[in-house]
Design a protein around this motif. Structure first.
Motif, short mmCIF file in Angstrom:
data_model
loop_
_atom_site.label_atom_id
_atom_site.label_comp_id
_atom_site.label_asym_id
_atom_site.label_seq_id
_atom_site.Cartn_x
_atom_site.Cartn_y
_atom_site.Cartn_z
N LEU A 80 0.82 -1.20 0.00
CA LEU A 80 0.00 0.00 0.00
C LEU A 80 0.87 1.26 0.00
N SER A 81 1.99 1.22 0.70
CA SER A 81 2.86 2.39 0.77
C SER A 81 3.52 2.67 -0.58
N ALA A 82 3.95 1.61 -1.26
CA ALA A 82 4.55 1.79 -2.59
C ALA A 82 3.55 2.41 -3.55
N ALA A 83 2.31 1.93 -3.48
CA ALA A 83 1.26 2.50 -4.33
C ALA A 83 1.03 3.97 -3.99
N GLY A 84 1.06 4.29 -2.69
CA GLY A 84 0.84 5.67 -2.28
C GLY A 84 1.93 6.61 -2.77
N VAL A 85 3.18 6.20 -2.63
CA VAL A 85 4.28 7.05 -3.10
C VAL A 85 4.18 7.25 -4.61
N ALA A 86 3.87 6.19 -5.35
CA ALA A 86 3.76 6.30 -6.81
C ALA A 86 2.64 7.25 -7.21
N VAL A 87 1.47 7.10 -6.59
CA VAL A 87 0.34 7.97 -6.91
C VAL A 87 0.63 9.41 -6.50
N GLY A 88 1.27 9.58 -5.34
CA GLY A 88 1.58 10.92 -4.88
C GLY A 88 2.54 11.65 -5.80
N TRP A 106 2.95 10.98 -8.97
CA TRP A 106 2.26 11.18 -10.25
C TRP A 106 1.33 12.39 -10.20
N THR A 107 0.57 12.51 -9.10
CA THR A 107 -0.40 13.61 -9.00
C THR A 107 0.19 14.88 -8.43
N GLY A 108 1.38 14.78 -7.85
CA GLY A 108 1.97 15.96 -7.22
C GLY A 108 1.40 16.26 -5.86
N ALA A 109 0.70 15.30 -5.26
CA ALA A 109 0.07 15.51 -3.96
C ALA A 109 1.04 15.11 -2.85
N LYS A 110 1.57 16.10 -2.16
CA LYS A 110 2.50 15.81 -1.08
C LYS A 110 1.83 15.05 0.06
N SER A 111 0.53 15.27 0.25
CA SER A 111 -0.17 14.58 1.32
C SER A 111 -0.20 13.07 1.07
N ILE A 112 -0.32 12.65 -0.20
CA ILE A 112 -0.32 11.23 -0.53
C ILE A 112 1.10 10.67 -0.39
#
Length: 329
Positions: A49-57, A59-65
């Motif tokens: 789940l953490s790897a997915a979160g870092v990748a999505v964050g 990609w979207t530029g969302a520092k919170s993710i």
């Protein structure tokens, strides 16, 4: 009283330790094995789940993710360390650590809390800086999907660990389950922030929407920080071996009742709790050196103390001394 004298007195009075009478020296294979399996499953799920979160964050530029993902990476690392600690605890005591490895539990809890508290502090500083700089735009649509999925999975993992870990009395599993609960709350908050950002963008308020990501980052870091701070404070008390007030009062009450029942003129007790381990010492003072009791009678008193305490489980070390000289207690 010096250490040599104490050891001699213990030998003469028939010291009884929970480790030698209730199996503390034997590895707790069934419960310990279940604990370690649950920790491994949790670590694997957290890493995914953490790897997915870092990748999505990224990609979207969302520092919170990104923060959500990195928070999970740290937690996964702590879970793997907890798995190693659980293996050591299951081994029981050895010639180097003669009271076992229970002391590693509060040390790990302290480290875990300190690292997560640092992560929350960093997130707060980053979010506050972004707010002062005018916010930052993010890809709200992807963020909503990820955050919602992460929240559902986190709450499910929390429920699973609580259910499967029931009855184990594991501080390590409790810490891990609590981390999943906090992660779920973090992801749910992220989901709401991205929904709000999407609504603002749809209403033509893109400038205001740019504040959603850093604002929720600041809010979440402030909401989450008290939990690791409390873990640090709680584990610090155990590392320093501060006597738990409830256990101290309970043991003192049991010792007082036994002293009155068998005619001892004084009693004294000392307690400490380190992780799942309890250390209890009780000393009884006889009216005079001429007081005579058989070894069987002394063992009966010890057994009554054990029964009053509810029995001795793994990790409970009990010492009951009898003497006519107050110096020995």
């Amino acid at each position: 009283m010096n250490e040599t004298a104490s050891s001699a007195a213990a030998a003469e009075t028939g010291e009884r330790r929970g480790a030698s009478t209730n199996g503390t020296r034997r590895p707790q294979t069934d419960m310990g094995g279940r604990e370690r399996r649950l920790l491994l499953v949790s670590a694997a799920a957290t890493l995914f789940l953490s790897a997915a979160g870092v990748a999505v964050g990224v990609w979207t530029g969302a520092k919170s993710i990104v923060f959500d993902g990195m928070y999970g990476v740290v937690d996964a690392g702590m879970t793997l360390v907890a798995w190693s600690v659980a293996r050591l605890i299951a081994r029981g005591d050895d010639h180097r650590f003669q009271y076992g490895y229970w002391h590693l539990e509060p040390m790990l809890a302290f480290l875990n809390g300190a690292v997560l508290l640092f992560a929350c502090t960093y997130a707060f500083v980053d979010g506050a800086g972004a707010l002062l700089a005018g916010g930052r735009p993010v890809g709200a649509d992807v963020g909503v999907g990820y955050a919602a999925a992460a929240a559902v999975l986190s709450f499910a993992a929390y429920a699973y660990l609580r259910h499967k870990g029931r009855g184990l009395g594991s501080t390590l599993l409790d810490l891990d389950a609590r981390a999943w609960l906090l992660g779920g709350a973090l992801s749910a908050g992220l989901c709401l922030s991205f929904v709000a950002a999407g609504l603002l963008e749809g209403a033509g308020a893109a400038r205001s929407a740019a504040y959603a990501d850093p604002a929720i980052l600041v809010a979440l870091s402030m909401c989450l920080a008290p939990f690791p701070a409390a873990a640090v404070a709680r584990s610090s008390r155990e590392i320093l071996q501060v006597a738990p007030l409830d256990l101290d009062a309970r043991v003192a009450g049991i010792a007082g009742e036994a002293a009155a029942r068998y005619g001892f003129v004084e009693h004294r007790s000392h307690v400490a709790k380190v992780g799942r381990a309890w250390f209890v010492e009780i000393g009884f003072v006889a009216p005079s050196a001429a007081t005579a009791k058989t070894m069987g009678e002394l063992d009966t008193i010890r057994q009554e103390v054990v029964d009053a305490m509810g029995g001795l489980g793994p990790g409970c070390w009990l010492t009951v001394d009898f003497t006519a000289d107050r110096r020995w207690i």
